[in-house]
Design an enzyme around this catalytic site. Structure first.
Site, PDB file in Angstrom:
ATOM      1  N   SER A   1     -30.852 -14.403 -49.095  1.00  0.00           N
ATOM      2  CA  SER A   1     -31.885 -13.543 -48.532  1.00  0.00           C
ATOM      3  C   SER A   1     -32.156 -12.293 -49.345  1.00  0.00           C
ATOM      4  CB  SER A   1     -31.507 -13.132 -47.103  1.00  0.00           C
ATOM      5  OG  SER A   1     -30.297 -12.386 -47.097  1.00  0.00           O
TER       6      SER A   1
ATOM      7  N   HIS B   1     -32.047 -19.087 -44.116  1.00  0.00           N
ATOM      8  CA  HIS B   1     -33.331 -18.897 -44.797  1.00  0.00           C
ATOM      9  C   HIS B   1     -33.791 -20.148 -45.534  1.00  0.00           C
ATOM     10  CE1 HIS B   1     -33.565 -14.519 -44.085  1.00  0.00           C
ATOM     11  NE2 HIS B   1     -32.247 -14.568 -44.172  1.00  0.00           N
TER      12      HIS B   1
ATOM     13  N   LYS C   1     -35.651 -17.572 -37.687  1.00  0.00           N
ATOM     14  CA  LYS C   1     -36.596 -17.565 -38.801  1.00  0.00           C
ATOM     15  C   LYS C   1     -37.690 -18.600 -38.553  1.00  0.00           C
ATOM     16  CE  LYS C   1     -33.113 -15.161 -40.663  1.00  0.00           C
ATOM     17  NZ  LYS C   1     -31.902 -14.777 -39.900  1.00  0.00           N
TER      18      LYS C   1
END
Length: 449
Positions: free
Chosen positions: A222, A250, A282
């Protein structure tokens, strides 16, 4: 006759009478020692230093800004519309009517909370449906969802290994991975970022003295926006009889043609990995975390992981939103393709203007390296004034030379928007580098407190 104090009986009686006749003086409370404030003084000092530096440089606090609606490619803050690059709504599913509708239906059916830990009475059908979908995606036997992504890593890593074992994790691992490793009590080794040769060497040195070994990496980092060499990692782990855990926070929805994550992007059978971890916050438009693994391991966690057993179950609307997001992602792979195209376009636009994007592969995360916390903070402030919302990542969150602006890209961003923002960022950073800061004067102000 006298007693042991040399007083006669009569003298002693007279002394006692005089003492009993005296009026008691005022009672004086002892002044307690002042208590040190709770919290770590070094952390409080770092926060205060950053705040004073911002004030000295005339930079507005970039944190805790209030977004007044769904944060996508654009967002409204204090009544003004901004180009938004601070939200990981990667596939634009947060705010999608189908996802919101699933959450609303779950509220009508189950309420906003399950009102208990799942092991007691908090189990709902939507939990099973979500976990079955996640297990199917990763090709594992079972899955388990928890109410916090951070807590998922902490409680699971802390519960998988213990004293006498070994954990090796990437030096850029998320705080939750580090905290889980510390909680476990296992020997902890951080290897240089994505350096598989050094991982191999360190594992070879430490493995003989450990009962079990666990390697933890992230599928998509990230901070730098890069990925590990998963095939090489598997080879190393098998040679040293080590287990592998991959954090896909992610990666899901970002990597691979269908958004299935790093295993799809790398062409790896997901069963080669012992533990898959990810978050629901996310791509999946909610909050919480998940673990995908063997039935035996999931059963072990379901009945004994503290962060699951002793925590309330995932709220039904969150589980339903995550499940709906998975279904939309599967039905509309063009969202993944658009995200990947947007990331590649922004990366190319930034590099074409001489900006340093570090090792980013150009998908959902593109850093613009400034090498200076002051430049990063001033640039973010200047960009905000020009209608672009991006966060500075500064010391002590990263080393000083690693200070940067971090851009989160989504499928909702437009090509014109990406090109325009890249041009403005290059312009702003160039202007700031032509305006040096008097570091001696700033240091003097900070020292004065």
């Amino acid at each position: 006759m006298t007693d042991s104090f040399g007083l006669s009986g009569a003298a002693k009686a007279q002394l006692l009478a005089r003492l009993s006749a005296r009026q008691p003086g005022p009672h004086v409370e002892a002044v307690p020692e002042p208590r040190a404030p709770l919290g770590r003084s070094d952390v409080a000092g770092d926060i205060a230093m950053v705040q004073r530096a911002g004030e000295a440089l005339g930079i507005a606090n970039p944190y805790f800004r209030v977004h007044e609606g769904v944060a996508g490619a654009r967002s409204t803050i204090d009544g003004r519309d901004y180009d938004n690059f601070v939200s990981y709504n990667y596939l634009g599913l947060n705010g999608d009517p189908r996802v919101a509708g699933a959450a609303k239906d779950a509220i009508d059916r189950y309420g906003t909370s399950v009102s208990a830990s799942r092991i007691v009475s908090g189990e709902r059908p939507v939990h099973h449906a979500l976990e079955e979908a996640l297990a199917h995606l990763y090709g594992t036997e079972e899955a388990l969802t928890l109410v916090s992504g951070h807590a998922t890593n902490v409680t699971v890593i802390g519960h998988l290994v213990g004293r006498g074992d070994l954990i090796l994790h990437d030096s850029l691992s998320h705080n939750s991975i580090v905290q889980g490793a510390l909680l476990s009590g296992a020997q902890r080794i951080a290897f240089p970022h994505n350096d598989m040769d050094e991982l191999d060497r360190l594992l070879g040195q430490a493995r003989p003295g450990a009962d079990r070994a666990l390697i933890v990496v992230e599928g998509h980092y990230s901070m730098d926006g890069d990925i590990p060499d998963l095939a090489r990692l598997i080879t190393i782990a098998r040679r040293h009889r080590a287990h592998i855990m991959v954090d896909e926070a992610h990666s899901l929805g970002v990597l691979g043609a269908k958004g299935h994550g790093i295993f799809e992007a790398a062409g790896i059978n997901p069963r080669e990995i012992d533990v898959w971890m990810g978050t629901l916050s996310k791509t999946l438009s909610g909050c919480g975390g998940y673990i995908c693994a063997s039935r035996e391991l999931i059963e072990y966690l379901r009945y004994s992981a503290p962060g699951f057993v002793y925590s309330v179950g995932l709220p039904p609307p969150i589980a339903a939103a995550a499940l709906a997001s998975l279904e939309v992602m599967a039905a509309e792979p063009e969202r993944v393709a658009k995200l990947q195209a947007n990331g590649a376009r922004f990366l190319a636009a930034a590099r074409a203007r001489g900006l340093d994007t570090g090792p980013s592969i150009g998908t959902a995360i593109v850093p613009i390296m400034t090498g200076s916390s002051i430049v990063a903070a001033r640039a973010a402030d200047a960009l905000f004034q020009r209608g672009i919302n991006v966060q500075p990542i500064i010391y002590p969150a990263v080393p000083e030379q690693g200070a940067r602006l971090r851009f989160f890209i989504s499928s909702l961003h437009e090509e014109e928007q990406l090109d325009r923002v890249a041009a403005i960022v290059a312009e702003v950073i160039a202007e700031l580098r032509d305006q040096p800061v008097d570091l001696a004067a700033l240091a003097s102000r900070l020292a004065a407190g």
